[in-house]
Design an enzyme around this catalytic site. Structure first.
Site, PDB file in Angstrom:
ATOM      1  N   LYS A  16       0.682  -1.290   0.083  1.00 23.96           N
ATOM      2  CA  LYS A  16       0.203   0.126   0.080  1.00 23.96           C
ATOM      3  C   LYS A  16       0.801   1.408  -0.164  1.00 23.96           C
ATOM      4  O   LYS A  16       1.718   1.375   0.783  1.00 23.96           O
ATOM      5  CB  LYS A  16      -0.980  -0.052   1.051  1.00 23.96           C
ATOM      6  CG  LYS A  16      -1.765  -1.366   1.097  1.00 23.96           C
ATOM      7  CD  LYS A  16      -2.888  -1.295   2.469  1.00 23.96           C
ATOM      8  CE  LYS A  16      -1.980  -1.418   3.915  1.00 23.96           C
ATOM      9  NZ  LYS A  16      -2.911  -1.782   4.844  1.00 23.96           N
TER      10      LYS A  16
ATOM     11  N   THR B  67      -9.201   9.309   7.198  1.00 21.84           N
ATOM     12  CA  THR B  67      -8.638   8.210   6.914  1.00 21.84           C
ATOM     13  C   THR B  67      -8.321   6.936   7.974  1.00 21.84           C
ATOM     14  O   THR B  67      -7.877   6.097   7.714  1.00 21.84           O
ATOM     15  CB  THR B  67      -7.044   8.358   5.953  1.00 21.84           C
ATOM     16  OG1 THR B  67      -6.294   8.911   6.999  1.00 21.84           O
ATOM     17  CG2 THR B  67      -7.429   9.322   4.880  1.00 21.84           C
TER      18      THR B  67
ATOM     19  N   GLY C  83      -9.009   3.919   9.608  1.00 20.27           N
ATOM     20  CA  GLY C  83      -9.425   2.577   9.391  1.00 20.27           C
ATOM     21  C   GLY C  83      -9.145   2.112   7.787  1.00 20.27           C
ATOM     22  O   GLY C  83      -9.821   1.112   7.534  1.00 20.27           O
ATOM     23  N   THR C  84      -8.612   2.799   7.103  1.00 20.71           N
ATOM     24  CA  THR C  84      -8.445   2.493   5.751  1.00 20.71           C
ATOM     25  C   THR C  84      -7.780   0.877   5.550  1.00 20.71           C
ATOM     26  O   THR C  84      -8.210   0.210   4.827  1.00 20.71           O
ATOM     27  CB  THR C  84      -7.287   3.464   5.113  1.00 20.71           C
ATOM     28  OG1 THR C  84      -6.530   3.772   5.504  1.00 20.71           O
ATOM     29  CG2 THR C  84      -8.329   4.849   4.929  1.00 20.71           C
ATOM     30  N   GLY C  85      -6.812   0.660   6.349  1.00 17.83           N
ATOM     31  CA  GLY C  85      -6.037  -0.393   6.210  1.00 17.83           C
ATOM     32  C   GLY C  85      -7.137  -1.452   6.672  1.00 17.83           C
ATOM     33  O   GLY C  85      -7.185  -2.708   5.860  1.00 17.83           O
ATOM     34  N   CYS C  86      -7.654  -1.543   7.704  1.00 19.85           N
ATOM     35  CA  CYS C  86      -8.610  -2.645   8.159  1.00 19.85           C
ATOM     36  C   CYS C  86      -9.476  -2.795   7.018  1.00 19.85           C
ATOM     37  O   CYS C  86      -9.940  -4.081   6.811  1.00 19.85           O
ATOM     38  CB  CYS C  86      -9.303  -2.108   9.317  1.00 19.85           C
ATOM     39  SG  CYS C  86      -8.233  -1.825  10.724  1.00 19.85           S
TER      40      CYS C  86
END
Length: 271
Positions: free
Chosen positions: A181, A213, A215-218
């Site tokens: 990412k 932004t 929580g974008t990874g989860c």
């Protein structure tokens, strides 16, 4: 439930921590899988006291209870994909590795969560080696951001080419595929790179100027898991997940005084 309906749903077992603010962790995972048409079940690894300003306290769940949650789900409901998020320590990583070994035919999407958006550490320093040794080789898809990729490989990761180099190292360590990412890489555009033995696919779009932004990874990892659970191929699952997250950022409701959450339900409001 009929077998065909189970397949159409896509059952995702999520092993991750709880975010009281609802923007990341288990809460984001459940919202994402549900909105994308899947069925979310959970094994909660920690309860966090968290809002948009940061993580204020963490209460780990004992590893035997995490294991019992996961096995209860797998033995009864079953799963078509497993998503791994916040684990915290070595003992829990060892338990999760055992769970994955008992479900080797189920693709595991592993988000190597280390640091919260606000800067709080979510992985014990002693656990990094265990994560590398036990979970990377069990990952169907590994989804590190640039700082996580740097920690996992020991390389500086400051450019898209650095992401590619780190991704190749993680593939060599046993991951079936990696989604590297690029949100932390400087530039007007965000470039994520999916790398597997089949080759490379990039996902690129304009950087959205927003502080919302959290929580974008989860969310991205759970969206990928939902796609895989529903029978999509790897590239198709990642492509759908990538588009879903980009729109969730664009539709962020502006909640909180810090790093606000995404709008996980934007497809429902659009329709």
């Amino acid at each position: 439930m009929s077998e065909s309906l189970e397949h159409r749903l896509g059952r995702v077992l999520i092993i991750a921590g709880s975010d009281s603010g609802g923007g990341a962790g288990i809460q984001a995972d459940i919202k994402t899988v549900t909105v994308l048409g899947g069925y979310a079940a959970t094994a909660i690894t920690a309860v966090t006291v968290q809002d948009t300003l940061g993580v204020h306290a963490i209460h780990p769940i004992p590893p035997p209870i995490v294991e019992a949650q996961a096995r209860a789900v797998l033995d009864d409901i079953g799963a078509d994909a497993i998503k791994i998020g916040m684990l915290g320590g070595v003992a829990l990583i060892e338990v999760v590795a055992q769970i994955l070994d008992g479900a080797a035919d189920i693709p595991a999407v592993i988000d190597p969560v280390m640091i919260a958006k606000g800067g709080a550490s979510l992985l014990a320093g002693t656990a990094l080696d265990a994560l590398c040794d036990l979970l990377i080789p069990r990952a169907f898809l590994l989804t590190p951001n640039a700082p996580e990729a740097a920690a996992l490989t020991g390389f500086d990761v400051a450019t898209t080419d650095d992401l590619r180099r780190a991704g190749e190292v993680l593939l060599a360590r046993g991951a079936r595929a990696v989604l590297m990412k690029g949100g932390h890489i400087e530039g007007d555009r965000v470039i994520d790179v999916l790398i597997s033995s089949a080759g490379e696919t990039t996902f690129e779009g304009p950087r959205i100027d927003t502080r919302h932004t959290h929580g974008t990874g989860c969310t991205l990892a759970s969206a990928c898991a939902a796609g895989l659970a529903q029978g999509l191929g790897l590239e198709a699952a990642v492509a759908r997940a990538w588009g879903y997250v980009a729109e969730a950022i664009r539709h962020a409701p502006g909640l909180g005084a810090g790093h606000g959450p995404l709008d996980h339900g934007w497809p429902l409001r659009r329709s």
